[in-house]
Design a protein around this motif. Structure first.
Motif, PDB file in Angstrom:
ATOM      1  N   GLU A 216       0.941  -1.418  -0.007  1.00 58.34           N
ATOM      2  CA  GLU A 216      -0.113   0.102  -0.060  1.00 58.34           C
ATOM      3  C   GLU A 216       0.999   1.297  -0.046  1.00 58.34           C
ATOM      4  OE1 GLU A 216      -2.839   0.039   3.140  1.00 58.34           O
ATOM      5  OE2 GLU A 216      -3.058  -2.183   3.149  1.00 58.34           O
ATOM      6  N   ASN A 217       1.897   1.245   0.521  1.00 59.71           N
ATOM      7  CA  ASN A 217       2.769   2.299   0.773  1.00 59.71           C
ATOM      8  C   ASN A 217       3.140   2.722  -0.504  1.00 59.71           C
ATOM      9  OD1 ASN A 217       6.120   2.932   1.159  1.00 59.71           O
ATOM     10  ND2 ASN A 217       4.770   4.153   2.815  1.00 59.71           N
ATOM     11  N   ILE A 218       3.544   1.783  -1.440  1.00 59.82           N
ATOM     12  CA  ILE A 218       4.149   2.320  -2.928  1.00 59.82           C
ATOM     13  C   ILE A 218       2.911   2.514  -3.794  1.00 59.82           C
ATOM     14  CG2 ILE A 218       5.629   1.650  -4.739  1.00 59.82           C
ATOM     15  CD1 ILE A 218       7.144   2.156  -2.075  1.00 59.82           C
ATOM     16  N   TYR A 222       0.384   9.925  -1.779  1.00 64.55           N
ATOM     17  CA  TYR A 222      -0.174  10.998  -0.675  1.00 64.55           C
ATOM     18  C   TYR A 222       0.862  11.146   0.543  1.00 64.55           C
ATOM     19  CZ  TYR A 222      -3.345  13.132   3.111  1.00 64.55           C
ATOM     20  OH  TYR A 222      -4.274  13.567   3.616  1.00 64.55           O
ATOM     21  N   HIS A 223       1.242  10.019   1.076  1.00 64.75           N
ATOM     22  CA  HIS A 223       2.095  10.063   2.056  1.00 64.75           C
ATOM     23  C   HIS A 223       3.483  10.574   1.986  1.00 64.75           C
ATOM     24  CE1 HIS A 223       4.602   6.519   0.529  1.00 64.75           C
ATOM     25  NE2 HIS A 223       5.598   6.916   1.502  1.00 64.75           N
ATOM     26  N   ALA A 224       3.949  10.411   0.703  1.00 66.10           N
ATOM     27  CA  ALA A 224       5.324  10.744   0.115  1.00 66.10           C
ATOM     28  C   ALA A 224       5.524  12.229   0.280  1.00 66.10           C
ATOM     29  CB  ALA A 224       5.599  10.313  -1.174  1.00 66.10           C
ATOM     30  N   LEU A 227       5.411  13.052   4.635  1.00 67.73           N
ATOM     31  CA  LEU A 227       6.112  12.292   5.520  1.00 67.73           C
ATOM     32  C   LEU A 227       7.765  12.472   5.152  1.00 67.73           C
ATOM     33  CD1 LEU A 227       6.720   9.942   7.646  1.00 67.73           C
ATOM     34  CD2 LEU A 227       6.627   8.293   5.764  1.00 67.73           C
ATOM     35  N   HIS A 228       7.866  12.123   3.788  1.00 70.15           N
ATOM     36  CA  HIS A 228       9.331  12.333   3.475  1.00 70.15           C
ATOM     37  C   HIS A 228      10.045  13.443   3.447  1.00 70.15           C
ATOM     38  CE1 HIS A 228       9.232   7.925   2.936  1.00 70.15           C
ATOM     39  NE2 HIS A 228       8.243   8.113   2.109  1.00 70.15           N
ATOM     40  N   VAL A 229      10.564  14.102   4.395  1.00 71.40           N
ATOM     41  CA  VAL A 229      11.567  15.379   4.357  1.00 71.40           C
ATOM     42  C   VAL A 229      12.371  15.475   3.266  1.00 71.40           C
ATOM     43  CG1 VAL A 229      13.244  16.728   5.692  1.00 71.40           C
ATOM     44  CG2 VAL A 229      11.368  15.392   6.898  1.00 71.40           C
ATOM     45  N   ASP A 367      11.933   6.338   6.770  1.00 67.80           N
ATOM     46  CA  ASP A 367      10.746   6.840   7.220  1.00 67.80           C
ATOM     47  C   ASP A 367       9.603   5.776   7.025  1.00 67.80           C
ATOM     48  OD1 ASP A 367      12.393   9.307   7.150  1.00 67.80           O
ATOM     49  OD2 ASP A 367      11.206  10.119   5.522  1.00 67.80           O
ATOM     50  N   ASP A 368       9.728   4.978   6.109  1.00 65.83           N
ATOM     51  CA  ASP A 368       8.425   4.248   5.679  1.00 65.83           C
ATOM     52  C   ASP A 368       8.584   3.065   6.735  1.00 65.83           C
ATOM     53  OD1 ASP A 368       7.421   5.415   3.504  1.00 65.83           O
ATOM     54  OD2 ASP A 368       9.142   4.779   2.261  1.00 65.83           O
ATOM     55  N   SER A 369       9.708   2.642   6.898  1.00 64.70           N
ATOM     56  CA  SER A 369      10.076   1.324   7.800  1.00 64.70           C
ATOM     57  C   SER A 369       9.586   1.676   9.281  1.00 64.70           C
ATOM     58  CB  SER A 369      11.403   1.101   7.905  1.00 64.70           C
ATOM     59  OG  SER A 369      12.076   0.843   6.838  1.00 64.70           O
TER      60      SER A 369
HETATM   61 FE   LIG Z   1       7.118   6.295   1.555  1.00 72.07          FE
END
Ligand SMILES: [Fe+2]
Length: 421
Positions: A216-218, A222-224, A227-229, A367-369
């Motif tokens: 789902e993460n990939i 939206y999260h990317a 979340l990802h500085v 970040d994802d882990s």
């Molecule tokens: Fe991610």
């Protein structure tokens, strides 16, 4: 408190175990991430049967006798190159007592010998020898009617396309090309264009969450960009960039496509303000020394191929991310970084440098882990709650932007079908 009163009040409904909640694919019940019975059925219906699972790259087994150990779902398999140049995939499970007889990640051999009772296997997984088959001094041994013919480790169907090896337990699985569908095959062939590949290295990590959260993460752009500085600060993947989410007809495969752009615009900057660090710069700017290498404008294509692999093309870092479920609460993420055999030394260096974004300690992937484990921590104790998946609407259709969870809806539309939920 009456059950019904939970609905609406807190924003999530109470869902009956084993029954998909109302709302179809805009809801995902939390029990799918922890239920043992669901996990067991996934092994049969998602990873088993006619589903083409990624197992290895051909570049890992260039010569006769080369092998790698791999997995289809949680089932161990061996991938070999035989003397005739063919690729074979068979269960890493002895036909005698089930021992996972191949104990090395990779190597070269003409024979696998089970450590327990020394049954031996050739490169096609056929049993070639059994100690004391005729007994000893007339005593014991196998019966006269016992034959080696047809005995072996369970063989899987194999599909190889442009250097990538897939396997299926069902030998009448559709052609891999039809399985991907024309649109997803286009993205696959974009990276795997027929040039010989070169493996650059491996990373492995175990993440303490359900495997679906990774998939789902990939499928979740939206999260990317919140979340990802690293991605948003250095512009590698951002909402205000030209981008798209595409799927195959079933919704099971997907691709996030984006083009690296200029500085974030003011509106996007506001939305991303928690993690957009305008004051950050890189001590080693070579990390962002990106070379355009594929036709078209996209600088990122992250492709999810049902059920077990992510093809990563972020700038010049390429990797297969192979998911191996380890029960409902953990999975292994096995990263194989690669380039092309004809890459210049500079290009190889660039790919390896950019690989620092990825993996268990990667500037982005770390970040994802972490957040996926936090997801599992919050989901498992609330199995009767459900996720809201409504970003970008309720439909399942390609979107010409990133502000959407449509590929997660696509995934669950197929998942529900094959799982009978
Ligand atoms: Fe991610």
């Amino acid at each position: 408190m009456a059950e019904a009163s939970l609905e609406g009040e807190r924003g999530f409904a109470k869902s009956e175990r084993g029954k998909w909640p109302d709302g179809g694919v805009t809801r995902v019940p939390f029990w799918v991430y922890s239920d043992e019975e669901i996990y067991r059925r996934e092994q049969d219906h998602v990873f088993g049967g006619a589903n083409w699972n990624y197992v290895a790259l051909e570049a890992e087994i260039p010569n006769g006798g080369d092998f790698v150990r791999s997995w289809v779902g949680d089932k161990p398999v061996v991938v070999t190159r035989d003397a005739e140049g063919g690729v074979n995939v068979f269960a890493n499970s002895c036909a005698h007592r089930g021992v996972a007889f191949c104990r090395h990640n990779r190597g070269n051999t003409d024979l696998f010998t089970c450590p327990y009772h020394q049954w031996s296997y050739d490169l096609k997984g056929r049993v070639t020898g059994i100690p004391f088959r005729r007994g000893y001094k007339g005593k014991g041994g196998m019966g006269k009617d016992f034959s080696l013919e047809g005995r072996g480790a369970t063989p899987l169907a194999v599909a190889v396309r442009n250097g990538v090896i897939f396997a299926a337990f069902d030998h009448v699985a559709e052609a891999f090309e039809d399985y991907l569908g024309p649109k997803m095959l286009g993205y696959f062939d974009r990276v795997f264009d027929g040039r010989p590949l070169k493996v650059l290295g491996y990373l492995k990590q175990r993440i303490d969450c359900n495997w679906k959260l990774m998939f789902e993460n990939i499928k979740d752009p939206y999260h990317a960009s919140v979340l990802h500085v690293f991605l948003i600060t250095f512009g590698l993947f951002r909402m205000d960039q030209e981008s798209a989410v595409e799927m195959d007809e079933t919704g099971r495969h997907g691709a996030l496509i984006s083009r690296r752009g200029a500085e974030a615009d003011a509106e996007a900057s506001r939305e991303m303000s928690n993690n957009l660090r305008v004051d950050f710069s890189l001590r080693d700017p070579r990390l962002l020394d990106i070379a355009r290498e594929y036709p078209g404008d996209a600088t990122v294509v992250m492709q999810t191929i049902w059920p077990n692999v992510i093809v990563q093309q972020q700038s010049n870092t390429l990797a297969m991310r192979h998911m191996v479920p380890r029960g409902p609460h953990a999975f292994d993420l096995n990263w194989t970084f690669f380039g092309y055999a004809d890459d210049t030394p500079e290009m190889t260096q660039r790919r390896v440098r950019q690989a620092n974004l990825m993996g268990p300690a990667g500037l982005v992937s770390v970040d994802d882990s972490e957040v996926l484990v936090m997801s599992q921590d919050g989901l498992v104790p609330y199995p009767d709650s459900e996720a809201v998946v409504e970003m970008g609407g309720k439909e399942v259709a390609d979107a010409p932007h990133m502000i959407t969870e449509v590929a997660i809806r696509g995934f669950y539309s197929h998942y529900k079908k094959v799982m009978g939920l």
